[in-house]
Design an enzyme around this catalytic site. Structure first.
Site, PDB file in Angstrom:
ATOM      1  N   PHE A  84      -0.234 101.519  28.417  1.00  0.00           N
ATOM      2  CA  PHE A  84      -0.035 100.315  28.927  1.00  0.00           C
ATOM      3  C   PHE A  84       0.749  99.718  30.426  1.00  0.00           C
ATOM      4  CE2 PHE A  84       3.305  96.166  27.102  1.00  0.00           C
ATOM      5  CZ  PHE A  84       1.996  96.063  27.185  1.00  0.00           C
ATOM      6  N   ILE A  89       3.303 116.314  32.603  1.00  0.00           N
ATOM      7  CA  ILE A  89       4.693 116.037  33.137  1.00  0.00           C
ATOM      8  C   ILE A  89       4.765 117.351  33.171  1.00  0.00           C
ATOM      9  CG2 ILE A  89       3.903 114.091  33.573  1.00  0.00           C
ATOM     10  CD1 ILE A  89       6.381 113.422  31.798  1.00  0.00           C
ATOM     11  N   ALA A 134       5.381 108.274  32.502  1.00  0.00           N
ATOM     12  CA  ALA A 134       4.913 108.502  31.336  1.00  0.00           C
ATOM     13  C   ALA A 134       5.621 109.744  30.640  1.00  0.00           C
ATOM     14  CB  ALA A 134       4.575 110.107  31.866  1.00  0.00           C
ATOM     15  N   ALA A 135       5.726 108.547  29.316  1.00  0.00           N
ATOM     16  CA  ALA A 135       6.520 108.864  27.888  1.00  0.00           C
ATOM     17  C   ALA A 135       6.076 108.675  26.377  1.00  0.00           C
ATOM     18  CB  ALA A 135       7.368 107.887  28.065  1.00  0.00           C
ATOM     19  N   THR A 157      14.252 102.065  30.124  1.00  0.00           N
ATOM     20  CA  THR A 157      13.947 100.774  28.736  1.00  0.00           C
ATOM     21  C   THR A 157      15.101  99.978  29.075  1.00  0.00           C
ATOM     22  OG1 THR A 157      13.916  99.914  27.060  1.00  0.00           O
ATOM     23  CG2 THR A 157      14.325 102.320  27.232  1.00  0.00           C
ATOM     24  N   ASP A 158      15.789  98.937  27.972  1.00  0.00           N
ATOM     25  CA  ASP A 158      16.566  98.170  28.306  1.00  0.00           C
ATOM     26  C   ASP A 158      17.393  99.319  26.544  1.00  0.00           C
ATOM     27  OD1 ASP A 158      14.836  97.056  26.306  1.00  0.00           O
ATOM     28  OD2 ASP A 158      15.551  94.968  26.461  1.00  0.00           O
ATOM     29  N   GLU A 159      16.456  99.929  25.540  1.00  0.00           N
ATOM     30  CA  GLU A 159      16.506 100.265  24.380  1.00  0.00           C
ATOM     31  C   GLU A 159      18.032 101.455  25.119  1.00  0.00           C
ATOM     32  OE1 GLU A 159      14.363 101.290  21.616  1.00  0.00           O
ATOM     33  OE2 GLU A 159      13.409  98.966  22.220  1.00  0.00           O
ATOM     34  N   TYR A 188      13.348 107.626  20.176  1.00  0.00           N
ATOM     35  CA  TYR A 188      13.475 107.571  21.045  1.00  0.00           C
ATOM     36  C   TYR A 188      14.340 106.668  22.496  1.00  0.00           C
ATOM     37  CZ  TYR A 188      10.791 104.087  24.661  1.00  0.00           C
ATOM     38  OH  TYR A 188      11.102 102.775  25.899  1.00  0.00           O
ATOM     39  N   LYS A 247      15.125 108.876  25.928  1.00  0.00           N
ATOM     40  CA  LYS A 247      14.852 108.265  27.625  1.00  0.00           C
ATOM     41  C   LYS A 247      16.175 107.549  27.927  1.00  0.00           C
ATOM     42  CE  LYS A 247      12.289 105.487  28.622  1.00  0.00           C
ATOM     43  NZ  LYS A 247      10.814 105.960  30.351  1.00  0.00           N
ATOM     44  N   PRO A 260      14.432 101.819   9.983  1.00  0.00           N
ATOM     45  CA  PRO A 260      15.557 102.341  10.051  1.00  0.00           C
ATOM     46  C   PRO A 260      16.317 102.777  11.033  1.00  0.00           C
ATOM     47  CG  PRO A 260      14.390 103.682   9.114  1.00  0.00           C
ATOM     48  CD  PRO A 260      13.320 103.189   9.351  1.00  0.00           C
TER      49      PRO A 260
HETATM   50  P1  NAD Z   1       2.277 103.880  26.849  1.00  0.00           P
HETATM   51  O1  NAD Z   1       2.924 105.082  25.270  1.00  0.00           O
HETATM   52  O2  NAD Z   1       1.159 102.607  26.589  1.00  0.00           O
HETATM   53  O3  NAD Z   1       1.895 105.192  27.459  1.00  0.00           O
HETATM   54  C1  NAD Z   1       2.288 105.939  28.256  1.00  0.00           C
HETATM   55  C2  NAD Z   1       1.018 106.922  28.421  1.00  0.00           C
HETATM   56  O4  NAD Z   1       1.829 108.256  29.457  1.00  0.00           O
HETATM   57  C3  NAD Z   1       0.403 107.194  27.878  1.00  0.00           C
HETATM   58  O5  NAD Z   1      -1.173 107.270  28.978  1.00  0.00           O
HETATM   59  C4  NAD Z   1       0.163 108.864  27.936  1.00  0.00           C
HETATM   60  O6  NAD Z   1      -1.151 108.882  28.131  1.00  0.00           O
HETATM   61  C5  NAD Z   1       0.844 108.869  28.650  1.00  0.00           C
HETATM   62  N1  NAD Z   1       1.906 110.602  28.497  1.00  0.00           N
HETATM   63  C6  NAD Z   1       2.404 111.019  27.108  1.00  0.00           C
HETATM   64  N2  NAD Z   1       2.601 112.277  27.290  1.00  0.00           N
HETATM   65  C7  NAD Z   1       2.688 112.323  28.598  1.00  0.00           C
HETATM   66  C8  NAD Z   1       2.887 113.630  29.404  1.00  0.00           C
HETATM   67  N3  NAD Z   1       3.473 115.373  28.585  1.00  0.00           N
HETATM   68  N4  NAD Z   1       2.154 113.758  30.218  1.00  0.00           N
HETATM   69  C9  NAD Z   1       1.533 112.979  30.926  1.00  0.00           C
HETATM   70  N5  NAD Z   1       1.329 111.944  30.278  1.00  0.00           N
HETATM   71  C10 NAD Z   1       1.774 111.181  29.349  1.00  0.00           C
HETATM   72  O7  NAD Z   1       3.443 103.691  27.268  1.00  0.00           O
HETATM   73  P2  NAD Z   1       3.902 102.237  27.541  1.00  0.00           P
HETATM   74  O8  NAD Z   1       4.325 100.832  26.806  1.00  0.00           O
HETATM   75  O9  NAD Z   1       2.869 101.751  28.417  1.00  0.00           O
HETATM   76  O10 NAD Z   1       5.474 102.945  28.836  1.00  0.00           O
HETATM   77  C11 NAD Z   1       4.962 103.105  29.809  1.00  0.00           C
HETATM   78  C12 NAD Z   1       6.306 103.632  30.424  1.00  0.00           C
HETATM   79  O11 NAD Z   1       7.247 101.802  29.971  1.00  0.00           O
HETATM   80  C13 NAD Z   1       8.113 104.254  29.422  1.00  0.00           C
HETATM   81  O12 NAD Z   1       8.204 105.384  30.243  1.00  0.00           O
HETATM   82  C14 NAD Z   1       8.306 103.324  28.555  1.00  0.00           C
HETATM   83  O13 NAD Z   1       9.844 104.083  28.113  1.00  0.00           O
HETATM   84  C15 NAD Z   1       8.462 102.418  29.403  1.00  0.00           C
HETATM   85  N6  NAD Z   1       9.079 101.346  28.491  1.00  0.00           N
HETATM   86  C16 NAD Z   1       8.117 100.486  28.648  1.00  0.00           C
HETATM   87  C17 NAD Z   1       8.412  99.784  27.415  1.00  0.00           C
HETATM   88  C18 NAD Z   1       7.753  98.096  27.018  1.00  0.00           C
HETATM   89  O14 NAD Z   1       7.697  97.505  26.434  1.00  0.00           O
HETATM   90  N7  NAD Z   1       5.995  99.289  26.594  1.00  0.00           N
HETATM   91  C19 NAD Z   1       9.760  98.807  28.397  1.00  0.00           C
HETATM   92  C20 NAD Z   1      10.125  99.099  29.037  1.00  0.00           C
HETATM   93  C21 NAD Z   1       9.919 100.816  29.093  1.00  0.00           C
HETATM   94  O1  DAU Z   2      13.251  97.176  24.815  1.00  0.00           O
HETATM   95  C1  DAU Z   2      11.981  97.852  25.110  1.00  0.00           C
HETATM   96  C2  DAU Z   2      11.222  98.869  24.258  1.00  0.00           C
HETATM   97  O2  DAU Z   2      10.093  97.744  23.729  1.00  0.00           O
HETATM   98  C3  DAU Z   2      10.275  99.375  25.054  1.00  0.00           C
HETATM   99  O3  DAU Z   2      11.139 100.797  25.628  1.00  0.00           O
HETATM  100  C4  DAU Z   2       9.345 100.216  23.703  1.00  0.00           C
HETATM  101  O4  DAU Z   2       8.476 101.902  24.345  1.00  0.00           O
HETATM  102  C5  DAU Z   2       8.613  99.696  23.350  1.00  0.00           C
HETATM  103  O5  DAU Z   2       7.864  99.817  22.260  1.00  0.00           O
HETATM  104  C6  DAU Z   2       9.323  98.246  22.732  1.00  0.00           C
HETATM  105  O6  DAU Z   2      10.048  98.976  21.181  1.00  0.00           O
HETATM  106  P1  DAU Z   2      10.530  97.776  20.186  1.00  0.00           P
HETATM  107  O7  DAU Z   2      10.823  98.589  18.687  1.00  0.00           O
HETATM  108  O8  DAU Z   2      11.245  96.852  20.252  1.00  0.00           O
HETATM  109  O9  DAU Z   2       8.953  97.223  20.030  1.00  0.00           O
HETATM  110  P2  DAU Z   2       7.679  97.256  19.005  1.00  0.00           P
HETATM  111  O10 DAU Z   2       6.069  96.603  19.565  1.00  0.00           O
HETATM  112  O11 DAU Z   2       7.013  98.235  17.962  1.00  0.00           O
HETATM  113  O12 DAU Z   2       9.214  96.575  18.100  1.00  0.00           O
HETATM  114  C7  DAU Z   2       9.252  94.983  18.094  1.00  0.00           C
HETATM  115  C8  DAU Z   2      10.469  94.230  17.334  1.00  0.00           C
HETATM  116  O13 DAU Z   2       8.982  94.415  15.716  1.00  0.00           O
HETATM  117  C9  DAU Z   2      10.827  94.661  16.889  1.00  0.00           C
HETATM  118  O14 DAU Z   2      11.745  94.419  16.149  1.00  0.00           O
HETATM  119  C10 DAU Z   2      10.812  96.119  15.252  1.00  0.00           C
HETATM  120  C11 DAU Z   2       9.600  94.844  15.034  1.00  0.00           C
HETATM  121  N1  DAU Z   2       8.905  94.973  14.250  1.00  0.00           N
HETATM  122  C12 DAU Z   2       7.333  96.120  14.548  1.00  0.00           C
HETATM  123  C13 DAU Z   2       6.145  96.792  14.488  1.00  0.00           C
HETATM  124  C14 DAU Z   2       5.534  97.576  14.814  1.00  0.00           C
HETATM  125  C15 DAU Z   2       7.923  94.752  13.010  1.00  0.00           C
HETATM  126  O15 DAU Z   2       8.530  93.412  12.567  1.00  0.00           O
HETATM  127  N2  DAU Z   2       6.695  94.551  12.427  1.00  0.00           N
HETATM  128  C16 DAU Z   2       5.719  95.840  12.894  1.00  0.00           C
HETATM  129  O16 DAU Z   2       4.677  95.938  12.429  1.00  0.00           O
END
Ligand code: NAD
Ligand code: DAU
Length: 370
Positions: free
Chosen positions: A15, A63, A85-86, A137-139, A162, A166, A303
Site C-alpha cells: 500500500f 528481505i 517491507a513488513a 509505526t506509532d503502534e 505486530y 516492529k 483482543p
Molecule cells: P502492506 O502490507 O500493504 O505492504 C507490505 C509489502 O511488503 C507487500 O508488498 C509485501 O509483499 C511486502 N513484503 C512482505 N514480506 C516481505 C518479505 N519477506 N520480503 C519482501 N517483501 C515483503 O503494508 P503497508 O501498509 O504498505 O506498510 C508499509 C510499511 O509501513 C510497514 O513497514 C508498516 O509497518 C509501516 N506502516 C504502515 C502504516 C499503515 O497505516 N499502513 C502506518 C505506519 C507504518
Molecule cells: O498506527 C499505524 C498502524 O495502523 C500501522 O502500523 C499498521 O500497519 C496498520 O494496519 C494500522 O493498524 P490498525 O490496527 O490501527 O489498523 P486497522 O485498519 O486494522 O484498524 C483501524 C482501527 O479500526 C482499529 O482501531 C481497529 C478497527 N477495526 C478494524 C477492522 C479491520 C474495526 O473496528 N473493524 C475492522 O473490521
C-alpha cells in the site's frame, strides 16, 4: 540516468510502497529498485504503469534472503535504502505471528547486515551521504489514555505481536547506528489511508463491504481513536526525512486528525450514500437498503485493542518543514472515489485467499456485541 540517485525500496508493491515508489519515480530524481516478495498484501496491478520505465526495476524476492539482498547492493550501488517491507496487519499477527517475526525482525536484521557490509566498502564521501531509512509505526508506543501525544521521546510499549515485531526492528536499526555508525533514520507514523490499501484494513474493508451489501464490523464500542494521515502526505514526509534528516534521527509523523472508529465508518457511509447511493445499485436495491449506515454492526472487540493513538509531529514540521496537506474529508472522498474507479484492482485484491482467511480466522468478530 545522469543525476539520478539509485535507491533500494523494500515492500514497494504494498500500500504505502506503491504510493511511495510512484512519488520517487515521478519526482525525476531517483531510480528505484523495488524488492518485494509479493505476499497476499501486494497487488500486481498497483505498479503496472511503471513497467518498462527506465527509472524502475522490480525484483521479486524476500528481505530475509541475505544472498539476494547483498547481490542487489553490489549490482545497483544504491545511495540509500527505504525499508518498508513488513507484515503489517495487527489482526493477522494475533492469529499467528510467525511471519511477523521472520519478515519484520529477521528481514530487517538481514537488510541491516547487508547494508552495513556494503556501506563499509564505500568511499568516505559516499559513506557520509548513505542513508538507511526504516519506515515504522506509532503502534510501538502502545496505547494512550484520553489525553497526550506520542513523540520522539515516548518510551516503547508495544501491545500486539505486530507492534512487538516492529519495535524489535526499530531497536535493531537504532543499535546498528549506535554500534556501527550506519547512518539510519527511523520514522514512526500513524494510520495511513488512501488508494491501493489492501481491504483487510478498516477503511477499504468498510468501503468494499458496503458496496457488496455486507455488514460493517466495528470492533468493541467503536470509540477507539486513530490519527489518520493521507498516504501521499506520509510518503512526502519519508522522502524529506531521507533527504534532509541526519544519521540517528527519529521522526514521529501524524495527521493531527484524531477520529473515533465509529465516526470514520459513519463518514464513509455518508460519502457513499452521496456518490453511490444503494438505491442505484441493483443488488443493494433488492436488499432494500436505503443507507449504508444500516449495515453497521458492533462486533466483539479485537483482543488487546489499543484505545487511542495520537501523534505530535512538531519535530518534522519544525526541522524539515513538513506538514500534512490533505484534509480528512477530502482524502476520504478521494479514497472512496479511487476504489469505485478501480474495479479490476479491487477484484484482484478481494479474490485469492482473503475471503477464506476471514472465514477461518475472524472468529472474534463473527459475534455482534450490542
Ligand atoms: P502492506 O502490507 O500493504 O505492504 C507490505 C509489502 O511488503 C507487500 O508488498 C509485501 O509483499 C511486502 N513484503 C512482505 N514480506 C516481505 C518479505 N519477506 N520480503 C519482501 N517483501 C515483503 O503494508 P503497508 O501498509 O504498505 O506498510 C508499509 C510499511 O509501513 C510497514 O513497514 C508498516 O509497518 C509501516 N506502516 C504502515 C502504516 C499503515 O497505516 N499502513 C502506518 C505506519 C507504518
Ligand atoms: O498506527 C499505524 C498502524 O495502523 C500501522 O502500523 C499498521 O500497519 C496498520 O494496519 C494500522 O493498524 P490498525 O490496527 O490501527 O489498523 P486497522 O485498519 O486494522 O484498524 C483501524 C482501527 O479500526 C482499529 O482501531 C481497529 C478497527 N477495526 C478494524 C477492522 C479491520 C474495526 O473496528 N473493524 C475492522 O473490521
Amino acid at each position: 540516468m545522469a543525476g539520478k540517485q539509485t535507491v533500494i525500496v523494500t515492500g514497494g508493491s504494498g500500500f504505502i510502497g506503491t504510493n511511495f515508489v510512484r512519488l520517487l519515480v515521478k519526482s525525476g530524481g531517483y531510480r528505484v529498485v523495488n524488492l518485494d516478495a509479493l505476499t497476499y498484501a501486494a497487488n500486481a496491478l498497483s505498479l503496472v504503469d511503471l513497467e518498462g520505465h527506465p527509472d524502475y526495476v522490480f525484483v521479486k524476492g524476500s528481505i530475509t534472503d541475505r544472498e539476494l539482498v547483498s547481490s542487489l547492493f553490489a549490482k545497483y550501488q544504491p545511495v540509500g535504502v527505504f525499508h518498508l517491507a513488513a507484515e503489517s496487519h495487527v489482526d493477522r499477527s494475533i492469529v499467528n505471528a510467525e511471519d511477523f517475526v521472520q519478515t519484520n525482525v529477521v528481514g530487517t536484521y538481514t537488510m541491516l547486515e547487508s547494508a552495513r557490509a556494503y556501506w563499509k566498502g564505500l568511499s568516505d564521501e559516499k559513506k557520509h551521504s548513505f542513508r538507511f531509512l526504516h519506515v515504522s509505526t506509532d503502534e510501538v508506543f502502545g496505547s494512550l489514555g484520553e489525553t497526550g501525544y506520542f513523540n520522539e521521546e515516548t518510551p516503547y510499549a508495544p501491545n500486539s505481536p505486530y507492534s512487538a515485531s516492529k519495535a524489535s526492528s526499530d531497536h535493531f536499526v537504532r543499535a546498528f547506528h549506535h554500534t556501527y555508525g550506519l547512518p539510519t533514520i527511523i520514522t514512526n507514523c500513524s494510520n495511513n489511508y488512501g488508494p491501493y490499501q489492501f481491504p483487510e484494513k478498516m477503511i477499504p474493508l468498510m468501503i468494499m463491504n458496503a458496496l457488496s451489501g455486507k455488514p460493517l464490523p466495528v470492533y468493541g464500542d467503536g470509540m477507539n481513536v486513530r490519527d489518520w494521515l493521507y498516504v501521499e502526505d506520509h510518503c512526502k514526509a519519508v522522502k524529506l526525512a531521507f533527504e534532509k534528516g541526519q544519521p540517528g534521527d527519529v521522526y514521529t509523523i501524524g495527521g493531527n486528525n484524531e477520529q473515533k472508529n465509529i465516526d470514520v465508518v459513519n463518514q464513509i457511509c455518508v460519502i457513499l450514500d452521496d456518490i453511490a447511493p444503494p438505491v442505484e445499485i441493483p443488488q443493494l436495491r433488492e436488499q432494500g437498503l436505503k443507507s449504508y449506515r444500516e449495515l453497521i454492526r458492533f462486533v466483539t472487540d479485537r483482543p488487546g485493542h489499543d484505545r487511542r493513538y495520537a501523534i505530535d509531529s512538531t519535530r518534522i514540521r519544525r526541522e524539515l518543514g513538513w506538514r500534512a496537506e490533505v484534509g480528512f474529508e477530502a482524502g476520504l472522498r478521494r479514497t472512496i472515489e479511487w476504489y469505485l474507479s478501480n474495479p479490476d484492482w479491487v477484484d484482484r485484491a478481494s479474490g485469492g485467499s482473503f475471503g477464506e482467511w476471514i472465514q477461518k480466522n475472524y472468529a472474534w468478530r463473527a459475534e455482534e456485541s450490542k
